[in-house]
Design a protein around this motif. Sequence first.
Motif, PDB file in Angstrom:
ATOM      1  N   GLN A  13      42.656  44.263  36.887  1.00  0.00           N
ATOM      2  CA  GLN A  13      42.711  45.242  37.968  1.00  0.00           C
ATOM      3  C   GLN A  13      41.305  45.642  38.393  1.00  0.00           C
ATOM      4  OE1 GLN A  13      45.157  48.523  36.658  1.00  0.00           O
ATOM      5  NE2 GLN A  13      47.056  47.435  37.165  1.00  0.00           N
ATOM      6  N   PRO A  14      41.151  46.078  39.625  1.00  0.00           N
ATOM      7  CA  PRO A  14      39.836  46.581  40.053  1.00  0.00           C
ATOM      8  C   PRO A  14      39.334  47.676  39.110  1.00  0.00           C
ATOM      9  CG  PRO A  14      41.275  46.329  41.942  1.00  0.00           C
ATOM     10  CD  PRO A  14      42.130  46.082  40.725  1.00  0.00           C
ATOM     11  N   GLY A  15      38.059  47.594  38.790  1.00  0.00           N
ATOM     12  CA  GLY A  15      37.471  48.530  37.840  1.00  0.00           C
ATOM     13  C   GLY A  15      37.519  48.055  36.404  1.00  0.00           C
ATOM     14  N   GLY A  16      38.257  46.985  36.153  1.00  0.00           N
ATOM     15  CA  GLY A  16      38.399  46.460  34.800  1.00  0.00           C
ATOM     16  C   GLY A  16      37.244  45.575  34.386  1.00  0.00           C
ATOM     17  N   SER A  17      37.387  45.000  33.189  1.00  0.00           N
ATOM     18  CA  SER A  17      36.330  44.172  32.617  1.00  0.00           C
ATOM     19  C   SER A  17      36.900  42.866  32.089  1.00  0.00           C
ATOM     20  CB  SER A  17      35.649  44.906  31.453  1.00  0.00           C
ATOM     21  OG  SER A  17      35.021  46.086  31.875  1.00  0.00           O
ATOM     22  N   ARG A  67      26.413  45.510  36.949  1.00  0.00           N
ATOM     23  CA  ARG A  67      27.819  45.370  36.537  1.00  0.00           C
ATOM     24  C   ARG A  67      28.021  44.216  35.559  1.00  0.00           C
ATOM     25  NH1 ARG A  67      31.575  44.003  40.158  1.00  0.00           N
ATOM     26  NH2 ARG A  67      30.146  42.853  41.526  1.00  0.00           N
ATOM     27  N   ASN A  84      31.810  43.953  34.157  1.00  0.00           N
ATOM     28  CA  ASN A  84      32.386  45.296  34.199  1.00  0.00           C
ATOM     29  C   ASN A  84      32.541  45.753  35.641  1.00  0.00           C
ATOM     30  OD1 ASN A  84      32.266  45.362  31.348  1.00  0.00           O
ATOM     31  ND2 ASN A  84      30.209  46.245  31.386  1.00  0.00           N
ATOM     32  N   SER A  85      33.333  46.796  35.820  1.00  0.00           N
ATOM     33  CA  SER A  85      33.550  47.386  37.154  1.00  0.00           C
ATOM     34  C   SER A  85      33.882  46.304  38.182  1.00  0.00           C
ATOM     35  CB  SER A  85      32.296  48.165  37.594  1.00  0.00           C
ATOM     36  OG  SER A  85      31.979  49.166  36.663  1.00  0.00           O
ATOM     37  N   LEU A  86      34.811  45.454  37.825  1.00  0.00           N
ATOM     38  CA  LEU A  86      35.151  44.320  38.680  1.00  0.00           C
ATOM     39  C   LEU A  86      35.765  44.779  39.993  1.00  0.00           C
ATOM     40  CD1 LEU A  86      36.369  41.903  35.907  1.00  0.00           C
ATOM     41  CD2 LEU A  86      34.618  41.362  37.620  1.00  0.00           C
ATOM     42  N   LYS A  87      35.454  44.018  41.049  1.00  0.00           N
ATOM     43  CA  LYS A  87      35.933  44.308  42.396  1.00  0.00           C
ATOM     44  C   LYS A  87      36.740  43.112  42.905  1.00  0.00           C
ATOM     45  CE  LYS A  87      31.556  46.697  43.333  1.00  0.00           C
ATOM     46  NZ  LYS A  87      30.366  46.742  44.234  1.00  0.00           N
ATOM     47  N   ASP A  90      34.974  39.940  43.596  1.00  0.00           N
ATOM     48  CA  ASP A  90      34.497  39.115  42.476  1.00  0.00           C
ATOM     49  C   ASP A  90      35.469  37.966  42.177  1.00  0.00           C
ATOM     50  OD1 ASP A  90      33.430  42.131  40.873  1.00  0.00           O
ATOM     51  OD2 ASP A  90      32.149  40.657  41.872  1.00  0.00           O
ATOM     52  N   SER A 121      45.092  44.466  42.211  1.00  0.00           N
ATOM     53  CA  SER A 121      46.020  45.473  41.694  1.00  0.00           C
ATOM     54  C   SER A 121      47.457  45.022  41.892  1.00  0.00           C
ATOM     55  CB  SER A 121      45.776  46.810  42.384  1.00  0.00           C
ATOM     56  OG  SER A 121      45.847  46.670  43.783  1.00  0.00           O
TER      57      SER A 121
END
Length: 121
Positions: A13-17, A67, A84-87, A90, A121
């Motif tokens: 999910q967005p924000g994940g790692s 990131r 980290n903080s994946l968008k 990416d 998401s």
Amino acid sequence: QVQLVESGGGLVQPGGSLRLSCAASGFNSDYNAIGWFRQAPGKEREGVSCISNSDGSTLYADSVKGRFTISRDNANITVYLQMNSLKPEDTAVYHCATGVYSDPICQYEYWGQGTQVTVSS
């Protein structure tokens, strides 16, 4: 013969790692860097990050600075990419590659089959 085998991709999910790994073997002594580039459908290949084999210097694309972190385990010749903080932007196939250390973008000569990273998401 150079062999590069990536692992660790997946759906996040967005924000994940995620942490990508690359098991490397058969290095050519002419090449002094190892790193990652990515390829998304309909987009040009983008260098993500690379690390110098000699002194551990690192380079990052502006789009991932702060990131992503590249590292290597010299004992096992494994290279990691901590993301980290994946968008969503990416999302791409990430390839491990080896070549020549060059600022701002390493020049790659060999690469692996790649691992899919999907941020959604």
